[in-house]
Design a protein around this motif. Sequence first.
Motif, PDB file in Angstrom:
ATOM      1  N   VAL A 119       0.891  -1.295  -0.101  1.00 17.68           N
ATOM      2  CA  VAL A 119      -0.008  -0.091  -0.144  1.00 17.68           C
ATOM      3  C   VAL A 119       0.902   1.366   0.090  1.00 17.68           C
ATOM      4  O   VAL A 119       1.967   1.412   0.776  1.00 17.68           O
ATOM      5  CB  VAL A 119      -1.069   0.143   1.349  1.00 17.68           C
ATOM      6  N   THR A 120       0.706   2.036  -0.806  1.00 14.62           N
ATOM      7  CA  THR A 120       1.333   3.292  -0.949  1.00 14.62           C
ATOM      8  C   THR A 120       0.602   4.483  -0.144  1.00 14.62           C
ATOM      9  O   THR A 120      -0.621   4.872  -0.367  1.00 14.62           O
ATOM     10  CB  THR A 120       1.476   3.920  -2.196  1.00 14.62           C
ATOM     11  N   LYS A 121       1.187   5.116   0.841  1.00 17.90           N
ATOM     12  CA  LYS A 121       0.806   6.090   1.771  1.00 17.90           C
ATOM     13  C   LYS A 121       1.720   7.183   2.158  1.00 17.90           C
ATOM     14  O   LYS A 121       3.131   6.839   1.772  1.00 17.90           O
ATOM     15  CB  LYS A 121       0.249   5.459   3.091  1.00 17.90           C
ATOM     16  N   PRO A 122       1.578   8.419   2.541  1.00 15.91           N
ATOM     17  CA  PRO A 122       2.514   9.582   2.641  1.00 15.91           C
ATOM     18  C   PRO A 122       3.367   9.086   3.825  1.00 15.91           C
ATOM     19  O   PRO A 122       2.658   8.460   4.604  1.00 15.91           O
ATOM     20  CB  PRO A 122       1.349  10.683   2.828  1.00 15.91           C
ATOM     21  N   LEU A 123       4.477   9.573   4.063  1.00 14.32           N
ATOM     22  CA  LEU A 123       5.219   9.752   4.837  1.00 14.32           C
ATOM     23  C   LEU A 123       4.418  10.353   6.338  1.00 14.32           C
ATOM     24  O   LEU A 123       4.475  11.529   6.011  1.00 14.32           O
ATOM     25  CB  LEU A 123       6.741  10.074   4.671  1.00 14.32           C
ATOM     26  N   ILE A 124       4.391   9.857   7.198  1.00 17.82           N
ATOM     27  CA  ILE A 124       3.797  10.692   8.576  1.00 17.82           C
ATOM     28  C   ILE A 124       4.768  10.587   9.479  1.00 17.82           C
ATOM     29  O   ILE A 124       5.194   9.753  10.114  1.00 17.82           O
ATOM     30  CB  ILE A 124       2.503   9.764   8.920  1.00 17.82           C
ATOM     31  N   SER A 125       5.218  11.881   9.580  1.00 12.10           N
ATOM     32  CA  SER A 125       6.142  12.172  10.922  1.00 12.10           C
ATOM     33  C   SER A 125       5.477  12.050  12.252  1.00 12.10           C
ATOM     34  O   SER A 125       4.204  12.076  12.297  1.00 12.10           O
ATOM     35  CB  SER A 125       6.717  13.608  10.696  1.00 12.10           C
ATOM     36  N   ARG A 126       6.246  12.219  13.436  1.00  9.74           N
ATOM     37  CA  ARG A 126       5.559  12.615  14.651  1.00  9.74           C
ATOM     38  C   ARG A 126       4.846  13.762  14.647  1.00  9.74           C
ATOM     39  O   ARG A 126       3.562  13.482  15.381  1.00  9.74           O
ATOM     40  CB  ARG A 126       6.504  12.374  15.808  1.00  9.74           C
ATOM     41  N   LYS A 127       5.203  14.584  14.031  1.00  8.87           N
ATOM     42  CA  LYS A 127       4.383  15.809  14.074  1.00  8.87           C
ATOM     43  C   LYS A 127       3.120  16.028  13.359  1.00  8.87           C
ATOM     44  O   LYS A 127       2.132  16.290  14.046  1.00  8.87           O
ATOM     45  CB  LYS A 127       5.359  17.033  13.534  1.00  8.87           C
ATOM     46  N   ASN A 128       3.140  14.900  12.241  1.00  9.48           N
ATOM     47  CA  ASN A 128       2.124  15.003  11.211  1.00  9.48           C
ATOM     48  C   ASN A 128       0.934  14.001  12.125  1.00  9.48           C
ATOM     49  O   ASN A 128      -0.319  14.180  11.928  1.00  9.48           O
ATOM     50  CB  ASN A 128       2.237  14.065  10.153  1.00  9.48           C
ATOM     51  N   GLN A 129       1.460  13.061  12.655  1.00  8.60           N
ATOM     52  CA  GLN A 129       0.591  12.061  13.681  1.00  8.60           C
ATOM     53  C   GLN A 129      -0.016  12.825  14.583  1.00  8.60           C
ATOM     54  O   GLN A 129      -1.452  12.739  14.623  1.00  8.60           O
ATOM     55  CB  GLN A 129       1.625  10.905  13.992  1.00  8.60           C
ATOM     56  N   LYS A 130       0.694  13.765  15.299  1.00  6.45           N
ATOM     57  CA  LYS A 130      -0.149  14.343  16.540  1.00  6.45           C
ATOM     58  C   LYS A 130      -1.185  15.341  15.916  1.00  6.45           C
ATOM     59  O   LYS A 130      -2.152  15.499  16.379  1.00  6.45           O
ATOM     60  CB  LYS A 130       0.812  15.197  17.106  1.00  6.45           C
ATOM     61  N   ALA A 131      -0.961  16.130  14.515  1.00  8.11           N
ATOM     62  CA  ALA A 131      -1.804  17.075  13.863  1.00  8.11           C
ATOM     63  C   ALA A 131      -2.870  16.148  13.533  1.00  8.11           C
ATOM     64  O   ALA A 131      -4.210  16.713  13.545  1.00  8.11           O
ATOM     65  CB  ALA A 131      -1.183  17.775  12.759  1.00  8.11           C
ATOM     66  N   ARG A 132      -2.662  15.002  12.911  1.00  7.13           N
ATOM     67  CA  ARG A 132      -3.886  14.274  12.421  1.00  7.13           C
ATOM     68  C   ARG A 132      -4.849  13.784  13.379  1.00  7.13           C
ATOM     69  O   ARG A 132      -6.182  13.842  13.227  1.00  7.13           O
ATOM     70  CB  ARG A 132      -3.385  12.797  11.641  1.00  7.13           C
ATOM     71  N   LEU A 133      -4.203  13.492  14.489  1.00  7.93           N
ATOM     72  CA  LEU A 133      -4.903  12.800  15.639  1.00  7.93           C
ATOM     73  C   LEU A 133      -5.861  13.930  16.356  1.00  7.93           C
ATOM     74  O   LEU A 133      -7.003  13.909  16.523  1.00  7.93           O
ATOM     75  CB  LEU A 133      -3.855  12.231  16.710  1.00  7.93           C
ATOM     76  N   ALA A 134      -5.193  15.255  16.472  1.00  6.74           N
ATOM     77  CA  ALA A 134      -5.955  16.253  16.922  1.00  6.74           C
ATOM     78  C   ALA A 134      -6.931  16.745  16.129  1.00  6.74           C
ATOM     79  O   ALA A 134      -8.301  16.921  16.644  1.00  6.74           O
ATOM     80  CB  ALA A 134      -4.866  17.439  17.035  1.00  6.74           C
ATOM     81  N   PHE A 135      -6.886  16.681  14.816  1.00  2.00           N
ATOM     82  CA  PHE A 135      -7.997  17.196  13.665  1.00  2.00           C
ATOM     83  C   PHE A 135      -9.041  15.996  13.705  1.00  2.00           C
ATOM     84  O   PHE A 135     -10.330  16.259  13.911  1.00  2.00           O
ATOM     85  CB  PHE A 135      -7.343  17.101  12.225  1.00  2.00           C
ATOM     86  N   ALA A 136      -8.738  14.622  14.004  1.00  2.04           N
ATOM     87  CA  ALA A 136      -9.819  13.604  13.873  1.00  2.04           C
ATOM     88  C   ALA A 136     -10.669  13.948  15.443  1.00  2.04           C
ATOM     89  O   ALA A 136     -11.858  13.718  15.251  1.00  2.04           O
ATOM     90  CB  ALA A 136      -9.189  12.498  13.693  1.00  2.04           C
ATOM     91  N   GLU A 137      -9.869  14.063  16.414  1.00  2.00           N
ATOM     92  CA  GLU A 137     -10.742  14.169  17.612  1.00  2.00           C
ATOM     93  C   GLU A 137     -11.726  15.394  17.557  1.00  2.00           C
ATOM     94  O   GLU A 137     -12.762  15.249  18.063  1.00  2.00           O
ATOM     95  CB  GLU A 137      -9.661  14.187  18.793  1.00  2.00           C
ATOM     96  N   GLU A 138     -11.355  16.380  17.000  1.00  6.79           N
ATOM     97  CA  GLU A 138     -12.182  17.452  16.986  1.00  6.79           C
ATOM     98  C   GLU A 138     -13.358  17.393  16.066  1.00  6.79           C
ATOM     99  O   GLU A 138     -14.402  17.816  16.315  1.00  6.79           O
ATOM    100  CB  GLU A 138     -11.452  18.822  16.431  1.00  6.79           C
ATOM    101  N   HIS A 139     -13.061  16.502  14.824  1.00 10.04           N
ATOM    102  CA  HIS A 139     -14.124  16.250  13.950  1.00 10.04           C
ATOM    103  C   HIS A 139     -14.950  15.304  13.964  1.00 10.04           C
ATOM    104  O   HIS A 139     -16.061  15.173  13.358  1.00 10.04           O
ATOM    105  CB  HIS A 139     -13.454  16.780  12.463  1.00 10.04           C
ATOM    106  N   VAL A 140     -14.584  14.196  14.588  1.00 10.61           N
ATOM    107  CA  VAL A 140     -15.177  12.918  14.732  1.00 10.61           C
ATOM    108  C   VAL A 140     -16.744  13.117  15.201  1.00 10.61           C
ATOM    109  O   VAL A 140     -17.533  12.302  14.899  1.00 10.61           O
ATOM    110  CB  VAL A 140     -14.430  11.977  15.427  1.00 10.61           C
TER     111      VAL A 140
END
Length: 340
Positions: A119-140
């Motif tokens: 599977v091809t996916k974008p490279l997710i850094s620790r900073k990206n990971q935290k931002a994605r999680l924060a976005f998801a928790e706000e919008h879920v």
Amino acid sequence: MASRSKVTETLRQQVVQMKAKGMTISAIAREVGRSKSVISRMLHLYNTTNSFKSHKKAGRPRKTNAREDRIIRRISMSNRFNTATGIARQFSIEQGKDLSRHTVSRRLRTVGLKAHSAVTKPLISRKNQKARLAFAEEHVVWTEEKWSKVHFSDESKFNLFGSDGKHYVRRQTGERLNPKCVKKSVKGGGGSVMVWGMFSATGVGPFIELHGRVNANVYQNLLRQHAVPSLRSSPNQPAVFMQDNAPCHTAKRVKQYLETENIKIMKWPAQSPDLNPKENLWKILGDKVMAKKPTTVTELWKRLKEEWTRITPEQCERLVMSCGRRCAEVIQSNGLYTSY
């Protein structure tokens, strides 16, 4: 009861003699401490070969032992993208023993490490990971009414010709989205026609062909001519504009222009195309266009425009309303990869 050791010629001879004396298979089995099936095989061997010697086993002897099997697995697990040939080469260097790639493949399949297209996916850094999680928790927790106000935009390149870009990786069941088994990518790549488009739960919006480099000036003009009028005419107000973090999107002059126009922007986490249903819309569009087999760039653009107008509001609504599930998967993966 006798020890269940290796069946010897002496034991076979003893069993045959007991049978000749009229003993039953059950009685012989109890006497020598073996199962009835083993006794039956001994008697069958003697009756068919008239010999107490065991027949020679068919096939070549096994090339590896249990320890070597573990070494093969360890080499594969250390680099999931290593090929069977590469593993055989490394094994030879480490152990001084040559193996074929077929032997390596069989040993890996035995322990559940089968080759799959990565599977091809974008490279997710620790900073990206935290931002994605924060976005998801706000919008879920967003309702369908809130999502219906969001207008998703993006650029995409469509190839006239090109390979599928598959990469194979060895993984076990349940490891499809394991970061060690995912082929990382960065945004960009080749293509024949570059487009920009926008859609919402009510249907598709403007769809523009782009020429040359898209800088902040070009993008601001695109917003002025196409995005802003579409946002203001939306039936679901106040409209929210979604764009990713491409440099031309986040340029100072673009931000100032959108603020001047009172356009509400959805803050988007970097490296998160899986959260954007627009990526799925591009896939739907691309599949329809490629089914037409365009042979020139001009025909490719013509087909793209035609198929864009055929995308239904129902398709758009389903994609937009999947955003809550996307956020839930991001939370479940702790900010890493999702199935989208």
